[in-house]
Design an enzyme around this catalytic site. Sequence first.
Site, short mmCIF file in Angstrom:
data_model
loop_
_atom_site.label_atom_id
_atom_site.label_comp_id
_atom_site.label_asym_id
_atom_site.label_seq_id
_atom_site.Cartn_x
_atom_site.Cartn_y
_atom_site.Cartn_z
N GLY A 224 79.61 5.78 -16.50
CA GLY A 224 80.22 6.28 -15.28
C GLY A 224 81.55 6.95 -15.54
O GLY A 224 82.42 7.01 -14.68
N GLU A 265 76.77 2.73 -22.25
CA GLU A 265 75.66 3.69 -22.23
C GLU A 265 76.13 5.07 -21.75
O GLU A 265 75.66 5.57 -20.72
CB GLU A 265 74.54 3.16 -21.32
CG GLU A 265 73.95 1.84 -21.78
CD GLU A 265 73.07 1.20 -20.73
OE1 GLU A 265 73.06 1.68 -19.56
OE2 GLU A 265 72.38 0.22 -21.05
N PRO A 266 77.05 5.70 -22.45
CA PRO A 266 77.52 7.01 -22.01
C PRO A 266 76.45 8.09 -22.20
O PRO A 266 75.73 8.10 -23.20
CB PRO A 266 78.72 7.28 -22.92
CG PRO A 266 78.41 6.50 -24.17
CD PRO A 266 77.67 5.27 -23.71
N GLY A 267 76.36 8.97 -21.24
CA GLY A 267 75.48 10.14 -21.35
C GLY A 267 76.30 11.38 -21.15
O GLY A 267 76.61 12.12 -22.08
N ARG A 304 72.69 21.14 -10.44
CA ARG A 304 73.84 20.33 -10.04
C ARG A 304 74.69 20.96 -8.93
O ARG A 304 75.12 20.24 -8.02
CB ARG A 304 74.71 19.99 -11.25
CG ARG A 304 74.00 19.14 -12.30
CD ARG A 304 74.94 18.68 -13.41
NE ARG A 304 75.84 17.66 -12.92
CZ ARG A 304 77.11 17.87 -12.62
NH1 ARG A 304 77.65 19.07 -12.77
NH2 ARG A 304 77.87 16.88 -12.19
N TYR A 308 74.61 18.37 -6.00
CA TYR A 308 75.80 17.52 -5.96
C TYR A 308 77.06 18.27 -5.53
O TYR A 308 78.16 17.71 -5.60
CB TYR A 308 76.07 16.90 -7.34
CG TYR A 308 74.96 16.04 -7.88
CD1 TYR A 308 74.50 14.94 -7.16
CD2 TYR A 308 74.38 16.31 -9.11
CE1 TYR A 308 73.49 14.14 -7.67
CE2 TYR A 308 73.37 15.52 -9.62
CZ TYR A 308 72.92 14.44 -8.90
OH TYR A 308 71.92 13.65 -9.39
N CYS A 334 63.88 32.03 -4.94
CA CYS A 334 63.66 32.29 -3.52
C CYS A 334 64.04 31.06 -2.71
O CYS A 334 63.20 30.39 -2.09
CB CYS A 334 62.20 32.68 -3.27
SG CYS A 334 61.91 33.29 -1.60
N GLU A 335 65.29 30.71 -2.80
CA GLU A 335 65.95 29.65 -2.05
C GLU A 335 67.43 30.01 -2.06
O GLU A 335 67.87 30.88 -2.83
CB GLU A 335 65.80 28.27 -2.70
CG GLU A 335 64.39 27.75 -2.83
CD GLU A 335 63.85 27.18 -1.54
OE1 GLU A 335 64.64 26.98 -0.60
OE2 GLU A 335 62.64 26.91 -1.50
N TYR A 362 72.56 16.76 -17.64
CA TYR A 362 71.78 16.95 -16.41
C TYR A 362 71.63 18.44 -16.06
O TYR A 362 71.62 18.81 -14.91
CB TYR A 362 72.39 16.15 -15.26
CG TYR A 362 72.55 14.71 -15.62
CD1 TYR A 362 71.45 13.86 -15.70
CD2 TYR A 362 73.80 14.19 -15.97
CE1 TYR A 362 71.58 12.54 -16.10
CE2 TYR A 362 73.94 12.87 -16.37
CZ TYR A 362 72.83 12.06 -16.43
OH TYR A 362 72.96 10.76 -16.83
#
Length: 414
Positions: A224, A265-267, A304, A308, A334-335, A362
């Site tokens: 996090g 657990e870093p990503g 993202r 987000y 097409c959005e 991500y």
Amino acid sequence: MHAPYQIQGLDTLTIAQQFGLPLYLYDADRIIRQIDTFRSSFTGVNLKIKYAAKSLTNLSILKLMRTQGVDVDVVSVNEARLAMLAGYTPQQIMYTPSGNAWSEIQEAISLGLRLNVDSLPLLEQVGQNYGASVPVCLRINPSVADGGNFKIQTGHANSKFGIPNDYRDRIAAVVAQYDMVVIGLHIHTGSDFKDAGTFLKGASVLFDMAADYPDLQFIDFGSGFKVAYREGDIVTDLADLGTRVSAAFQAFCQRYGRELELWFEPGKYLVSEAGHLLTQVNIVKQHPTRRFVQVDSGLNHLIRPMMYDAWHDIVNVSNPDGEPTLYDVVGYICETDTFATDRLLPEVRTGDVLSFENAGAYGFSMASTYNLRERPAEVMVYEGQAHLIRQRDTFEDLTRGMVDIDVFTTVETI
């Protein structure tokens, strides 16, 4: 004049010409520096880093992590299978399901993965079927809400993740009923928190619960960590966090009676800043109220910003000295797929190459083939050389798995 935009001394425009666009580009040196910074922030503890594979799931990235002494955290059996292809042993892999099918849990157990149980029903199933033969870790929800976008917070009381700390007695009862062996306790806030306080809140929950389980081997604090997406962003003070968490963990181990391993657990922290999404400008068009830059990518490649409201810095690689101008940078889907609104950039022209920064985490891992668009290639720069680590999708890739059932008849019209 701005210097050419380079990765380890390689001109990104040259890389773009070599591999084509759009393109995900990763700097291996930056990943290694992040690992070293993380590891050096914790002293006097037996630290284990588990890379959160979901953030960037690529065979070569996993191999890079393994060469740096980093283990892996997975959320699906397929992620675990890829990790094993990269050379990891099952015992180096933490498997944390979230409502996964029982058949997948059984497969994970048969592969020998470390199992992190995140619900009471699953704990009951594992106990009934395996008893003491399968050691487990318990994922606890500590009811800690802190950090950034609520969509990525996983430790608050209303989150689907983990077993609520309020169920402490019920957890212990199930463990005792089936003579289960608990070897680890786990939390994961996933919250983009900015200081050590959030971790210490969660830590106090696990330190207290540890008294119920004499066979613990590790405490896992998940991840996090906040990284900077734009200039001036507040980030997690890792040096302060490492000092405070290490001290708290050492004191806990003394109370517990022996030294345990401290896991993280870093990503995002390891790969985000190493990643760049390179795109080409298809069209620059002026509306009465907006000036749009449309690139050869969209939410199908980097979701993202739309999912987000995430900010990604944008670099005009081709024209860094252009006159600063306000643009809306949008995609070709097409959005409504807006990357940036009212973004001040050096003048953008058709054909320019733009780089979306902080795209390592991500980005590709959440990419899709929406609108039947190919996913980009992936390239990693390692020791000064650019290496293709995933081929660009082809039309054959997009249609693979489709079945022509050949039952339709043609209706002639007059």
